[in-house]
Design an enzyme around this catalytic site. Structure first.
Site, PDB file in Angstrom:
ATOM      1  N   VAL A  61       0.587  -1.061  -0.433  1.00 53.43           N
ATOM      2  CA  VAL A  61      -0.206   0.226  -0.337  1.00 53.43           C
ATOM      3  C   VAL A  61       0.832   1.221   0.007  1.00 53.43           C
ATOM      4  CG1 VAL A  61      -1.874  -1.458   0.993  1.00 53.43           C
ATOM      5  CG2 VAL A  61      -0.260  -0.176   2.346  1.00 53.43           C
ATOM      6  N   TYR A  62       2.069   1.363   0.450  1.00 55.44           N
ATOM      7  CA  TYR A  62       2.967   2.790   0.200  1.00 55.44           C
ATOM      8  C   TYR A  62       2.338   2.785  -1.133  1.00 55.44           C
ATOM      9  CZ  TYR A  62       5.268   1.284   4.240  1.00 55.44           C
ATOM     10  OH  TYR A  62       5.132   0.466   5.925  1.00 55.44           O
ATOM     11  N   GLY A  63       2.166   4.402  -1.571  1.00 54.72           N
ATOM     12  CA  GLY A  63       1.999   4.650  -2.806  1.00 54.72           C
ATOM     13  C   GLY A  63       1.598   4.688  -3.166  1.00 54.72           C
ATOM     14  N   ASP A  64       0.135   3.433  -2.786  1.00 56.64           N
ATOM     15  CA  ASP A  64      -0.352   2.905  -3.652  1.00 56.64           C
ATOM     16  C   ASP A  64       0.324   1.833  -4.904  1.00 56.64           C
ATOM     17  OD1 ASP A  64      -2.888   4.192  -2.894  1.00 56.64           O
ATOM     18  OD2 ASP A  64      -2.751   5.435  -3.940  1.00 56.64           O
ATOM     19  N   GLY A  65       1.116   0.923  -4.080  1.00 57.54           N
ATOM     20  CA  GLY A  65       1.397   0.268  -4.941  1.00 57.54           C
ATOM     21  C   GLY A  65       3.088   0.639  -5.695  1.00 57.54           C
TER      22      GLY A  65
END
Length: 327
Positions: A52-56
């Site tokens: 989920v970091y940076g939406d992938g």
């Protein structure tokens, strides 16, 4: 950089890890490349990310840099799954979601396996044994080499680890747990850290610099280019700008002045060398910040400094954590 075993396993990791929380959002590909190269050249190996970091985008950026910049074999890549962008259900620990998320992570990372795969958080709506079975399947299929959990409280960690240990050879032993831990946040010492120590699980502290506050950058004002001045991250920093934090930061600064080092080095060395800690995860914004953090490698705090910092930051742990007969 010194290497440490991750818990009671044969996996060795650098005793400082590189975090990628802001990659793909506040950290672009150029800065990410500088960070990764600086970390690798300093002997760092553990790189921590999540789906989920940076939406992938964090995983995607890391994947683009592997091989082209740093050999895959030189890195210990840790990622996480289970957090979901659903306001009605923040965590999904179902076997189906976790395994699908792992496959998506591998595709973004451009690799056949991750070295450590964590369940990002405890899901109260999924049986724990179902979530843990996803770890077993990931390891048995070769998609993950080791497994861990993140943001589990003491009883959750102990239950998960005991369940995994009850069927050796069938279930994969937990190698690590990741939670916030610093001089400003010592809550893990209540139950999580004792459980991890007893069960042979390595601690990977996140936010080891108290969300940046322990660098003393907020001591007199809020720098315009800091997370505390960011609309998105200011609420993340705000809880550590109270009077208690100020007292602790003052003590860290005093210690740093006495040792002719920086507050950052003192705070990071303190958490790095706590019992049970394998590697604090540092989330620098640029290579200059990372270099400053990595300079802690040569520093070991004197015992009297550690005791003073322990005292000024001591959390309130009473019954039942302490011997009841002394209360």
């Amino acid at each position: 950089m010194e290497q440490r075993h991750l818990g009671r396993t044969g996996l060795r990791v650098s005793r400082i890890g590189l975090g990628t929380l802001t990659w793909g959002r506040g950290t672009d590909e150029h800065d990410a490349a500088d960070l990764l190269k600086t970390f690798w050249e300093a002997g760092g190996s553990l790189v921590d990310t999540a789906d989920v970091y940076g939406d992938g985008e964090a995983e995607y950026l890391l994947g683009r840099l592997i091989e082209g910049l740093v050999p895959r074999r030189d890195l210990v890549i840790s990622t996480k799954a289970g957090s979901v962008p659903d306001p009605d259900r923040r965590f999904d620990g179902s076997r189906g979601h976790l395994l699908s998320a792992l496959d998506a992570s591998l595709a973004r990372l451009g690799t056949d396996y991750v070295d450590v795969w964590h369940i990002h958080a405890f899901d109260p709506d999924t049986p724990l044994e179902e979530s843990l079975q996803a770890l077993d399947l990931a390891v048995s299929s070769g998609r993950a080499r080791y497994a861990g959990v993140s943001n589990f409280c003491g009883w959750q960690l102990a239950k998960a680890a005991t369940w995994q240990m009850s069927a050796p050879g069938t279930r994969t032993r937990l190698a690590s747990t990741q939670l916030e831990y610093s001089l400003l946040q010592r809550g893990v010492e209540r139950e999580v850290l004792p459980a991890a120590l007893d069960l042979g699980i390595g601690m990977l502290p996140s936010s080891p610099l108290g969300r940046g506050v322990l660098t003393a950058k907020y001591r007199h004002s809020t720098p315009a280019d800091s997370r505390g001045a960011s609309e998105h991250l200011a609420p993340f920093v705000a809880p550590y700008l109270d009077d208690t934090a100020t007292r602790i930061v003052d003590a860290v600064t005093t210690a740093a002045d006495g040792l002719a080092v920086t507050p950052l080095q003192v705070a990071l060395a303190w958490v790095r060398d706590r019992p049970g800690v394998a590697a604090p995860i540092v989330g620098a914004r640029n290579a200059q910040q990372l270099t400053a953090a990595l300079s802690v490698e040569a520093l070991s705090l004197p015992d009297e400094i550690c005791r003073a910092l322990d005292d000024v930051s001591a959390p309130v742990h009473r019954y039942p954590d302490h011997d009841w007969s002394t209360l």
